[in-house]
Design a protein around this motif. Sequence first.
Motif, PDB file in Angstrom:
ATOM      1  N   TYR A  84      89.626 131.632  34.908  1.00 59.74           N
ATOM      2  CA  TYR A  84      90.996 132.114  34.825  1.00 59.74           C
ATOM      3  C   TYR A  84      92.018 130.986  34.784  1.00 59.74           C
ATOM      4  CZ  TYR A  84      89.053 136.705  35.849  1.00 59.74           C
ATOM      5  OH  TYR A  84      88.348 137.870  35.790  1.00 59.74           O
ATOM      6  N   ARG A  85      93.153 131.305  34.143  1.00 59.07           N
ATOM      7  CA  ARG A  85      94.241 130.328  34.002  1.00 59.07           C
ATOM      8  C   ARG A  85      94.768 129.895  35.357  1.00 59.07           C
ATOM      9  NH1 ARG A  85      99.041 132.800  30.882  1.00 59.07           N
ATOM     10  NH2 ARG A  85      97.857 132.233  29.020  1.00 59.07           N
ATOM     11  N   HIS A  86      94.907 130.830  36.276  1.00 58.49           N
ATOM     12  CA  HIS A  86      95.393 130.519  37.622  1.00 58.49           C
ATOM     13  C   HIS A  86      94.253 130.745  38.603  1.00 58.49           C
ATOM     14  CE1 HIS A  86      99.489 130.312  36.114  1.00 58.49           C
ATOM     15  NE2 HIS A  86      99.369 131.530  35.601  1.00 58.49           N
ATOM     16  N   ALA A 134      93.010 133.645  40.820  1.00 58.69           N
ATOM     17  CA  ALA A 134      91.601 133.980  41.018  1.00 58.69           C
ATOM     18  C   ALA A 134      91.055 133.184  42.191  1.00 58.69           C
ATOM     19  CB  ALA A 134      90.814 133.669  39.754  1.00 58.69           C
ATOM     20  N   HIS A 135      90.364 133.876  43.081  1.00 57.01           N
ATOM     21  CA  HIS A 135      89.995 133.239  44.347  1.00 57.01           C
ATOM     22  C   HIS A 135      88.521 133.383  44.698  1.00 57.01           C
ATOM     23  CE1 HIS A 135      90.682 131.555  48.283  1.00 57.01           C
ATOM     24  NE2 HIS A 135      90.280 132.648  48.897  1.00 57.01           N
ATOM     25  N   LEU A 154      89.729 130.495  26.584  1.00 54.00           N
ATOM     26  CA  LEU A 154      88.930 131.437  27.370  1.00 54.00           C
ATOM     27  C   LEU A 154      89.675 131.826  28.643  1.00 54.00           C
ATOM     28  CD1 LEU A 154      85.137 131.323  28.103  1.00 54.00           C
ATOM     29  CD2 LEU A 154      86.736 131.501  30.001  1.00 54.00           C
ATOM     30  N   GLN A 155      90.230 130.832  29.333  1.00 50.77           N
ATOM     31  CA  GLN A 155      90.929 131.108  30.584  1.00 50.77           C
ATOM     32  C   GLN A 155      92.154 131.990  30.362  1.00 50.77           C
ATOM     33  OE1 GLN A 155      91.447 126.987  31.609  1.00 50.77           O
ATOM     34  NE2 GLN A 155      89.754 127.006  33.088  1.00 50.77           N
ATOM     35  N   ALA A 156      92.888 131.749  29.280  1.00 53.07           N
ATOM     36  CA  ALA A 156      94.062 132.568  28.976  1.00 53.07           C
ATOM     37  C   ALA A 156      93.656 134.005  28.650  1.00 53.07           C
ATOM     38  CB  ALA A 156      94.832 131.958  27.809  1.00 53.07           C
ATOM     39  N   TRP A 164      92.612 135.797  31.861  1.00 49.98           N
ATOM     40  CA  TRP A 164      93.763 136.090  32.716  1.00 49.98           C
ATOM     41  C   TRP A 164      94.539 137.305  32.195  1.00 49.98           C
ATOM     42  CZ3 TRP A 164      95.266 134.889  37.424  1.00 49.98           C
ATOM     43  CH2 TRP A 164      96.585 135.149  37.802  1.00 49.98           C
ATOM     44  N   GLU A 165      94.741 137.352  30.898  1.00 51.50           N
ATOM     45  CA  GLU A 165      95.557 138.419  30.323  1.00 51.50           C
ATOM     46  C   GLU A 165      94.805 139.746  30.246  1.00 51.50           C
ATOM     47  OE1 GLU A 165      98.708 138.229  29.700  1.00 51.50           O
ATOM     48  OE2 GLU A 165      98.818 136.092  30.184  1.00 51.50           O
ATOM     49  N   SER A 166      93.504 139.714  29.923  1.00 50.06           N
ATOM     50  CA  SER A 166      92.784 140.962  29.624  1.00 50.06           C
ATOM     51  C   SER A 166      91.764 141.375  30.666  1.00 50.06           C
ATOM     52  CB  SER A 166      92.081 140.830  28.261  1.00 50.06           C
ATOM     53  OG  SER A 166      93.012 140.607  27.234  1.00 50.06           O
TER      54      SER A 166
END
Length: 510
Positions: free
Chosen positions: A187-189, A324-325, A424-426, A429-431
Amino acid sequence: MRVIIIGSGVAGLTAALDLHPQHDVLVLTKADASESNTRYAQGGVAVVTSPPDSPASQVADTLVAGAGLSDVAAATVLCEGGPASVRELAERGVDFDTTADGRLALGLEAAHEHPRILHVHGDATGAAIAAALVDRVTEAGIDLRARTTVVDVLLDGGRAVGVRLLDGSEITADAVILATGGAGQLYRHTTNPEVATGDGVAIALRAGAAVADVEFYQFHPTSLAAAGNFLISEAVRGEGATLVDADGVRFLLDVHPAAELAPRDVVARGIADQMARQHGAPVRLDATGLGRDFLARRFPTIDASCRRQGFAWDVEPIPVTPAAHYWMGGVRTDVWGRTSVPGLYAVGEVACTGLHGANRLASNSLLEGLVYGGRVADHLNADPADPLVAPAATDADDSVGWQVPEPVDLGDAADAEAYNRSDLQALMWESVGLRRTAEGLREALDTLRGWRTPEVTDAKSAEDANLLLVARAVTAGALRRTESRGGHFRADFPATDPTQAVHSGLVLAR
């Protein structure tokens, strides 16, 4: 017997220490020995220390947070085994914080009935645990090889018999333990370090192992909305900090009766919804009422990080965003760490015992590594002649709610093209992030399968190959679960469906 452990976090190093010197133990880790998710865990270790708290209370809290999907047996193993595991950790050099009168200092975190969170130096618990365990492993003379990337598990007749390294060399073993942590780099974040690329789950999938509950990803509600997404521990809200909107108004009171101390998925989505109302602007965490001295003493690591980035959080609220944690899903195991592939174990975040259900209770993760890292060692120590038999729990069993793993095609499409990790990360995150829909998930899976698995030539390409496979698995799992539960929220199916209160499962189609 030779045992190879992949990963150097709390689960892997606990297993290594408990297996040594009875067995020949080799620990392999792709980065420095101390680099793992364990090192970055701030909040602490959730464990029962004295009445009125009890293991039964911690089990109950775990089940509530798990949104109807936590495995009772796995949660009971964790909570009843916790006190002894933590005592052993203290004997290995972890000096937990105490009060002025010498008692253990106990913090309160979201969804816990009692204060039961042990911590070290306020908010440096994970770093202290990682350092102590690496020191003990070194002192014991256990062979620990850093900067060593494992690409795949070796199989012989369907049984794990060793590992293949990035350089093409092979190391044989009687048992292989995956302790590789999570996959936050999907994930982006993310609050996870760069090493969290889902390696263990990808390795297990390629070996033919079943995975479970991969659609459930926990997003921590409060990471600093600045470079690096530094984690602002749940414990800050446990001490009384509140979340406010752009106008300085607490908004979670309208979302859940427990407000800031509601389960993580509730808080994270509440923040995401408020950010949407604010056109994407972060919400603010208001800790100003706690005072500068208290913040510096109780949360020295967070305090220093905030100030380094120019935030005087004792004076004004700081901007925060979900990230994401923690991954509740992973390689399907029983309560001894056994996977569906004989000879292959998994422990810690890479594993899925069903313990966390659809949403992990805060600070149960370090305890999981301790307890289950010790249990996999107990199992191997007790039966070295034939340590592994594929667990019956991977078969259909309505009484415990585990599905038969479904074969799923997660390979490249015929016309697959190259991609880069940030894309991939974007996309994830979005979907495939906090809010999901059938349309978005189908498009995401088509896109992911339209990206070509990279040829593995170095450590980064190995990680990218693993991330792509794991991203496809998470997306496929999220598409199959047509309800909202815990860390999985479907905007097109916002209600929880009691008929879907079962653990999902998938394997690679061959």
